[in-house]
Design an enzyme around this catalytic site. Structure first.
Site, PDB file in Angstrom:
ATOM      1  N   GLY A   5       0.823  -1.206   0.000  1.00  0.00           N
ATOM      2  CA  GLY A   5       0.000   0.000   0.000  1.00  0.00           C
ATOM      3  C   GLY A   5       0.855   1.252   0.000  1.00  0.00           C
ATOM      4  N   ALA A   6       1.921   1.226  -0.818  1.00  0.00           N
ATOM      5  CA  ALA A   6       2.943   2.284  -0.753  1.00  0.00           C
ATOM      6  C   ALA A   6       2.705   3.442  -1.714  1.00  0.00           C
ATOM      7  CB  ALA A   6       4.316   1.675  -1.024  1.00  0.00           C
ATOM      8  N   ARG A  33       0.482   5.843  -1.641  1.00  0.00           N
ATOM      9  CA  ARG A  33       0.024   7.108  -1.076  1.00  0.00           C
ATOM     10  C   ARG A  33      -0.119   6.985   0.435  1.00  0.00           C
ATOM     11  NH1 ARG A  33      -6.452   7.299  -2.603  1.00  0.00           N
ATOM     12  NH2 ARG A  33      -6.954   5.192  -1.900  1.00  0.00           N
ATOM     13  N   ASN A  92      -2.007  -7.522  -5.696  1.00  0.00           N
ATOM     14  CA  ASN A  92      -3.198  -7.584  -4.859  1.00  0.00           C
ATOM     15  C   ASN A  92      -2.858  -8.485  -3.676  1.00  0.00           C
ATOM     16  OD1 ASN A  92      -5.636  -8.018  -3.622  1.00  0.00           O
ATOM     17  ND2 ASN A  92      -6.717  -8.695  -5.461  1.00  0.00           N
ATOM     18  N   ASN A 129       1.031  -2.487   5.237  1.00  0.00           N
ATOM     19  CA  ASN A 129       0.242  -1.273   5.367  1.00  0.00           C
ATOM     20  C   ASN A 129      -1.027  -1.289   4.511  1.00  0.00           C
ATOM     21  OD1 ASN A 129      -0.177   1.797   5.752  1.00  0.00           O
ATOM     22  ND2 ASN A 129       0.078   1.587   3.535  1.00  0.00           N
ATOM     23  N   TYR A 170     -13.767  -3.202   9.252  1.00  0.00           N
ATOM     24  CA  TYR A 170     -12.444  -2.592   9.417  1.00  0.00           C
ATOM     25  C   TYR A 170     -11.890  -2.863  10.812  1.00  0.00           C
ATOM     26  CZ  TYR A 170      -8.799   1.004   9.177  1.00  0.00           C
ATOM     27  OH  TYR A 170      -7.598   1.671   9.187  1.00  0.00           O
TER      28      TYR A 170
END
Length: 244
Positions: free
Chosen positions: A11-12, A14, A62, A89, A154
């Site tokens: 997840g780099a 942003r 993914n 992340n 979540y």
């Protein structure tokens, strides 16, 4: 300093992931940047990281797909030679009250946020054991500590990250491998853009502001460094006192 180390950050493209990638690069680490959707943003992160004279490369993956994670980690080892640091992340939200929440909304969040972390740890497990050293940093959330209305999926995924962190830490501690979690509160990212001017949310934070992504990155850099080799199984809140 992290000179000579190689880090994977999921997840780099942003937000928190980008800030962590840049901070690790600033500290000397070569960085492999995983993204799922936005190739342009991921390449921007890679360019920013490379300004610190480190090797940086973006990879589409993914993380909820086990075989994709397996393939990417093999590719990264081939490109970088090794892996020293894994930062899990990658995360998504599909907020809704549980009564209206669809099965797909619950499953997608669990698959990306929790199963994605499992998939990446699974693929880095043997390389870390072989070299008898490694750092795993999982990004959880205060939502996983205290729950949040409208975020059953979540919160469950982030609470699961905490259990995963502690279990992996116990499995790998004797091998010289540390596994810790960071639990941010509200952070100024695209995910919280709609809440930044919400007076009720800001007033609920004892420090009366959201965190900067760079503040999360500073903590990640500390946990990635050799000076934190005796810290494992911890869940460190960085939330301005929100979950006190």
């Amino acid at each position: 300093m992290l000179k000579g180390k190689t880090a994977i950050i999921t997840g780099a493209s942003r937000g928190i992931g980008r800030a962590i990638a840049i901070k690790l690069a600033e500290n000397g680490a070569d960085v492999a940047l995983l993204y799922c959707g936005n190739a342009i943003k991921a390449e921007e992160t890679a360019v920013q990281a490379a300004q610190f004279q480190v090797y940086s490369k973006a990879y589409r993956c993914n993380v909820s797909n086990f075989s994709e994670c397996e393939s990417i980690v093999k590719q990264i080892i081939g490109d970088f030679g090794k892996i020293d640091i894994l930062v899990n992340n990658a995360g998504i939200t599909r907020d809704m009250l549980l009564l209206q929440m669809k099965d797909d909304d619950f499953g997608a969040v669990i698959d990306t946020n929790l199963k994605g972390a499992f998939n990446m740890i699974k693929q880095c497990y043997r390389p870390f054991i072989k070299q008898k050293h490694g750092k795993i940093i999982n990004i959880s959330s205060v939502s996983g500590l205290m729950g949040n209305a409208g975020q059953a999926n979540y919160s469950a995924s982030k609470a699961g990250i905490i259990g995963l962190t502690k279990s992996v830490a116990k499995e790998l501690a004797s091998r010289g491998i540390c596994c810790n979690a960071i639990a941010p509160g509200f952070v100024e990212t695209d995910m919280t853009a709609d809440f930044r001017d919400n007076a009720d949310i800001i007033s609920s934070i004892p420090m009366k502001r959201m965190a900067k992504p760079e503040e999360i990155a500073n903590l990640a850099a500390f946990l990635a460094d050799d000076t934190s080799d005796y810290i494992t199984g911890e869940v460190i809140r960085i939330d301005g006192g929100l979950a006190m």
